[in-house]
Design a protein around this motif. Structure first.
Motif, short mmCIF file in Angstrom:
data_model
loop_
_atom_site.label_atom_id
_atom_site.label_comp_id
_atom_site.label_asym_id
_atom_site.label_seq_id
_atom_site.Cartn_x
_atom_site.Cartn_y
_atom_site.Cartn_z
N TYR A 52 0.84 -1.20 0.00
CA TYR A 52 0.00 0.00 0.00
C TYR A 52 0.87 1.25 0.00
O TYR A 52 1.81 1.38 0.80
N LYS A 53 0.54 2.18 -0.86
CA LYS A 53 1.31 3.41 -1.00
C LYS A 53 1.43 4.16 0.32
O LYS A 53 2.50 4.68 0.66
N TYR A 54 0.32 4.23 1.07
CA TYR A 54 0.32 5.00 2.32
C TYR A 54 0.39 4.11 3.56
O TYR A 54 0.26 4.60 4.68
N TYR A 78 -12.72 0.91 -0.73
CA TYR A 78 -12.39 2.24 -1.23
C TYR A 78 -11.05 2.74 -0.68
O TYR A 78 -10.30 3.40 -1.40
N PHE A 79 -10.77 2.45 0.57
CA PHE A 79 -9.47 2.83 1.13
C PHE A 79 -8.35 2.09 0.41
O PHE A 79 -7.33 2.67 0.03
N GLN A 80 -8.56 0.78 0.27
CA GLN A 80 -7.53 -0.05 -0.33
C GLN A 80 -7.19 0.41 -1.75
O GLN A 80 -6.02 0.40 -2.15
N LYS A 81 -8.21 0.79 -2.52
CA LYS A 81 -7.99 1.26 -3.89
C LYS A 81 -7.19 2.56 -3.93
O LYS A 81 -6.55 2.87 -4.93
N GLU A 82 -7.23 3.31 -2.83
CA GLU A 82 -6.48 4.56 -2.75
C GLU A 82 -5.09 4.37 -2.15
O GLU A 82 -4.38 5.34 -1.86
N GLY A 83 -4.69 3.10 -1.95
CA GLY A 83 -3.36 2.84 -1.42
C GLY A 83 -3.26 2.89 0.08
O GLY A 83 -2.19 3.17 0.63
N ILE A 84 -4.38 2.61 0.75
CA ILE A 84 -4.44 2.71 2.21
C ILE A 84 -4.85 1.36 2.80
O ILE A 84 -5.84 0.76 2.36
N ASN A 85 -4.10 0.89 3.76
CA ASN A 85 -4.47 -0.30 4.52
C ASN A 85 -5.14 0.17 5.81
O ASN A 85 -4.46 0.59 6.74
N PRO A 86 -6.48 0.13 5.88
CA PRO A 86 -7.17 0.73 7.03
C PRO A 86 -7.17 -0.15 8.27
O PRO A 86 -7.31 -1.37 8.19
N LYS A 87 -7.02 0.48 9.41
CA LYS A 87 -7.11 -0.20 10.69
C LYS A 87 -8.05 0.59 11.59
O LYS A 87 -7.80 1.76 11.86
N GLN A 258 -1.32 14.57 -0.28
CA GLN A 258 -1.82 13.54 -1.19
C GLN A 258 -2.54 12.43 -0.42
O GLN A 258 -3.54 11.88 -0.87
N LYS A 259 -2.01 12.11 0.74
CA LYS A 259 -2.63 11.10 1.60
C LYS A 259 -4.01 11.57 2.07
O LYS A 259 -4.97 10.81 2.06
N MET A 260 -4.10 12.85 2.45
CA MET A 260 -5.39 13.40 2.87
C MET A 260 -6.38 13.36 1.71
O MET A 260 -7.55 13.00 1.90
N SER A 261 -5.93 13.70 0.52
CA SER A 261 -6.81 13.66 -0.65
C SER A 261 -7.32 12.24 -0.90
O SER A 261 -8.50 12.04 -1.20
N ALA A 262 -6.44 11.26 -0.77
CA ALA A 262 -6.83 9.87 -0.99
C ALA A 262 -7.88 9.43 0.02
O ALA A 262 -8.85 8.74 -0.33
N ILE A 263 -7.71 9.81 1.26
CA ILE A 263 -8.67 9.45 2.31
C ILE A 263 -10.04 10.06 2.01
O ILE A 263 -11.07 9.39 2.11
N LEU A 264 -10.05 11.32 1.63
CA LEU A 264 -11.32 12.00 1.37
C LEU A 264 -12.03 11.42 0.14
O LEU A 264 -13.26 11.31 0.11
#
Length: 353
Positions: A52-54, A78-87, A258-264
């Motif tokens: 994951y990017k982020y 949706y998080f995963q597609k933006e490069g985020i592994n959510p916890k 960029q991370k904030m943009s991906a989350i939103l």
């Protein structure tokens, strides 16, 4: 022959001891945690995070319907597609504020109760919105209390002094001309840690009204035990206004926009999914126990009432609503600023998506 047999048995014993020392790859105990699904192998989690990017990003969960977009963004990928592994982690209001301040939580949902905290130094800004009103004031079924003036000299139950139901009540009462001074106001407040105890206090006369988050007021109304005298989502002064905003960590906004943009982007996709597929969203939220609501039909009703859909020109609407609540909180003494318009401009940050 006997000597040969002894050598064979010695070799078997050594081989057996080596086997016992080797890790059992097929039955390892899972101790790591990633995403919303629970446990996973620590090495697997590390490998997954690396893709994951982020990396792994923590999001606070609360059990309220308000935070449903976070859960939907996890479940729908949706998080995963933006490069985020959510916890997802459990966090109360104060933990959220600290997490935003330090950057541990890049984003959390919250109401206008965060405005005074920002004024007092919490390093966070409004970066988006989630939905319309979710606060109601209930009175005992058949009560003579029908309007704000009827509450003069009465006691209202709330979850906490300074919380959103408390502030929403004061905005409503103050707008109707009542004195909402925190020490010598026309109405007294009594906090309850447990909403069920608050309803019991309402029924036995310990309090005259109960200001609460949904779904409990709606559930009690459907049971026929209370009348709703104020609904933040339907009252003419507040209807169609965002009350639940997205707050972003100023540290993350500055260090990694960029991370904030991906989350939103992920959260806005989740909002639209809830708006377009309320039945499916309610099924996910209730069956996966992301919310205290177990009644899917009620969850669907509330999803529709809250209006999660991302709107055209939403930036302008968010700015307008931040300004509206800043003015209101200043009027009733919960903001100290002499210029609420400048304050509202300062605390809202547009994030390119």
């Amino acid at each position: 022959m006997l000597t040969e047999y002894r050598h064979i048995m010695k070799g078997v014993a050594i081989f057996g001891a080596l086997l016992m020392l080797m890790p059992a790859a097929g039955c390892s105990i899972t101790t790591g945690q990633t995403g919303a699904s629970g446990a996973s192998d620590d090495k697997s989690a590390s490998a997954k995070t690396a893709t994951y990017k982020y990396g792994t990003v923590e999001f606070p969960k609360s059990g309220s319907l308000c935070s449903s977009p976070i859960a939907i963004a996890v479940e729908r990928g949706y998080f995963q597609k933006e490069g985020i592994n959510p916890k997802l982690v459990t966090a109360d209001t104060e933990t959220r504020k600290i997490g935003l301040d330090t950057g541990r939580f890049p984003v959390t949902n919250g109401d206008f109760q965060f405005f005074p905290s920002i004024e007092q130094g919490v390093k966070t800004s409004v970066v988006g919105a989630l939905h319309k009103g979710c606060i109601k004031i209930a009175v005992k079924k058949g009560s003579a209390i029908k309007n704000p003036q009827d509450l003069k000299g009465k006691t209202i139950g709330v979850d906490e002094i300074g919380g959103t139901p408390y502030m929403a009540s004061n905005l409503w009462l103050g707008d109707a001309g009542l004195n909402v001074d925190q020490k010598n106001g026309d109405v007294k407040y009594l906090p309850f840690d447990d909403a069920n105890l608050e309803f019991q206090a309402l029924q036995n006369g310990q309090i005259d009204a109960a200001a609460l988050w949904d779904p409990l007021p709606t559930i009690q109304e459907q049971k026929g035990t209370v009348d709703i005298i104020f609904d933040l989502g339907k009252n003419p002064k507040f209807a169609k206004r965002f009350c639940c905003f997205l707050y972003g960590s100023n540290k993350v906004i500055a260090d990694n926009p960029q991370k904030m943009s991906a989350i939103l982007r992920a959260l806005n996709n989740a909002r639209d999914f809830i708006a377009q597929h309320p039945q499916e969203a309610a099924k996910i939220i209730t069956e996966k126990k992301y919310s205290t609501i177990t009644d899917q039909k009620l969850a669907v009703q509330l999803f529709k009432d809250y209006d999660y859909a991302v709107q055209p020109n939403e930036d302008q609407r968010i700015q307008s609503d931040v300004s509206y609540f800043s003015e209101g909180l200043k009027k009733i003494g919960f903001l100290k600023t002499n210029d609420p318009a400048a304050f509202s401009t300062r605390i809202y940050k547009h994030i390119d998506q």
